[in-house]
Write a protein that holds these residues in place. Sequence first.
Motif, mmCIF file in Angstrom:
data_model
loop_
_atom_site.group_PDB
_atom_site.id
_atom_site.type_symbol
_atom_site.label_atom_id
_atom_site.label_comp_id
_atom_site.label_asym_id
_atom_site.label_seq_id
_atom_site.Cartn_x
_atom_site.Cartn_y
_atom_site.Cartn_z
ATOM 1 N N PHE A 32 36.391 36.413 26.782
ATOM 2 C CA PHE A 32 35.560 35.826 27.835
ATOM 3 C C PHE A 32 36.439 35.552 29.056
ATOM 4 O O PHE A 32 37.463 34.881 28.960
ATOM 5 C CB PHE A 32 34.927 34.520 27.350
ATOM 6 C CG PHE A 32 33.917 33.926 28.292
ATOM 7 C CD1 PHE A 32 32.562 34.167 28.113
ATOM 8 C CD2 PHE A 32 34.315 33.128 29.354
ATOM 9 C CE1 PHE A 32 31.624 33.610 28.978
ATOM 10 C CE2 PHE A 32 33.393 32.568 30.218
ATOM 11 C CZ PHE A 32 32.037 32.812 30.040
ATOM 12 N N ARG A 33 36.022 36.098 30.221
ATOM 13 C CA ARG A 33 36.747 35.826 31.463
ATOM 14 C C ARG A 33 35.751 35.494 32.574
ATOM 15 O O ARG A 33 34.722 36.165 32.733
ATOM 16 C CB ARG A 33 37.601 37.015 31.895
ATOM 17 C CG ARG A 33 38.795 37.281 31.001
ATOM 18 C CD ARG A 33 39.755 38.288 31.625
ATOM 19 N NE ARG A 33 40.388 37.763 32.833
ATOM 20 C CZ ARG A 33 41.284 38.449 33.560
ATOM 21 N NH1 ARG A 33 41.625 39.685 33.188
ATOM 22 N NH2 ARG A 33 41.817 37.917 34.638
ATOM 23 N N GLN A 34 36.067 34.481 33.337
ATOM 24 C CA GLN A 34 35.316 34.095 34.530
ATOM 25 C C GLN A 34 36.140 34.508 35.746
ATOM 26 O O GLN A 34 37.277 34.066 35.907
ATOM 27 C CB GLN A 34 35.077 32.582 34.531
ATOM 28 C CG GLN A 34 34.287 32.068 35.733
ATOM 29 C CD GLN A 34 34.306 30.541 35.809
ATOM 30 O OE1 GLN A 34 35.379 29.936 35.825
ATOM 31 N NE2 GLN A 34 33.132 29.931 35.864
ATOM 32 N N TYR A 72 31.470 37.845 35.147
ATOM 33 C CA TYR A 72 31.964 37.492 33.821
ATOM 34 C C TYR A 72 32.205 38.743 32.983
ATOM 35 O O TYR A 72 31.430 39.709 33.059
ATOM 36 C CB TYR A 72 30.967 36.571 33.111
ATOM 37 C CG TYR A 72 30.833 35.227 33.789
ATOM 38 C CD1 TYR A 72 31.686 34.172 33.463
ATOM 39 C CD2 TYR A 72 29.872 35.023 34.774
ATOM 40 C CE1 TYR A 72 31.581 32.947 34.096
ATOM 41 C CE2 TYR A 72 29.764 33.793 35.415
ATOM 42 C CZ TYR A 72 30.624 32.756 35.075
ATOM 43 O OH TYR A 72 30.521 31.545 35.707
ATOM 44 N N VAL A 96 25.999 31.340 30.409
ATOM 45 C CA VAL A 96 26.231 32.002 31.696
ATOM 46 C C VAL A 96 24.898 32.007 32.421
ATOM 47 O O VAL A 96 23.960 32.696 32.012
ATOM 48 C CB VAL A 96 26.786 33.416 31.490
ATOM 49 C CG1 VAL A 96 26.994 34.114 32.822
ATOM 50 C CG2 VAL A 96 28.110 33.357 30.714
ATOM 51 N N PHE A 147 28.535 28.008 32.749
ATOM 52 C CA PHE A 147 29.280 28.860 33.668
ATOM 53 C C PHE A 147 28.283 29.413 34.689
ATOM 54 O O PHE A 147 27.452 30.255 34.359
ATOM 55 C CB PHE A 147 29.967 30.004 32.924
ATOM 56 C CG PHE A 147 31.097 29.551 32.042
ATOM 57 C CD1 PHE A 147 32.377 29.425 32.553
ATOM 58 C CD2 PHE A 147 30.887 29.258 30.700
ATOM 59 C CE1 PHE A 147 33.431 29.000 31.752
ATOM 60 C CE2 PHE A 147 31.926 28.834 29.878
ATOM 61 C CZ PHE A 147 33.204 28.710 30.418
ATOM 62 N N SER A 152 33.260 25.013 35.832
ATOM 63 C CA SER A 152 32.416 24.927 34.643
ATOM 64 C C SER A 152 32.326 23.469 34.213
ATOM 65 O O SER A 152 33.139 22.635 34.637
ATOM 66 C CB SER A 152 32.974 25.786 33.499
ATOM 67 O OG SER A 152 34.260 25.320 33.105
#
Length: 234
Positions: free
Chosen positions: A3-5, A27, A155, A196, A206
């Motif tokens: 998981f990457r923002q 994302y 998300v 998010f 977040s």
Amino acid sequence: MYFRQLLSGRDFAVRDPLARQMVNFCYLIGDRETREAVMVDPAYHVDDLLDLLAEDDMTLSGVLATHFHPDHVGGNMMGCSIEGVAALLERQGTKIHLQAPEAELVRKTTGISMSDMELHAPGDVVSVGAIDIELLHTPGHTPGSQCFLVGGALVAGDTLFLEGCGRTDLPGSDPAAMYRSLHDTLAKVPDSAVLFPGHRYSVDASATMGQTRQTNYVFKPRSEAQWLMMFGQG
């Protein structure tokens, strides 16, 4: 879970002034075992996003779109042309996953064809390897807006920010539907889940849903009538 923002104008599209102004989040969500991942709301500079995915040794298997607005999927906005899913699908043979009411709006905005889309109903699940992503239909900002519940994360696109929610005075918006999405549909999301959002409109990027429900004014009205009065619709 992988998981990457990623923040537009900082983590990608760093030379794009509109990307810096709009502060969109993209994302990356996937399975570290199978090395598959999906992108949520890829816009501005898709090669940057693909490079970041490749650096993590992940392979793109699909695209998820929260809604049709150009700063999330590409298209023309404020006199600018934003690169998005059309360019991404040209580079990668995959599908974009949408709630059915958003399909025609995405087609008009991006120019992609219906054959590029995988249309869904509320509560459908998209699996990436062994990672299940539940699609929550949350109309209000747009008719087919959707949020993604995966692991301990929500998300939320432009349905819900840490402070406020998506606009309900745009074409296709519906204030009453937004109330029901926030107070009914998202009621199933536990307080422990981490929100998010689709933009960085707050200091923090977040927060837990519990914190958000305590501090965000959109949860203050106790009825749809109060909500509509707050938004000048009553």
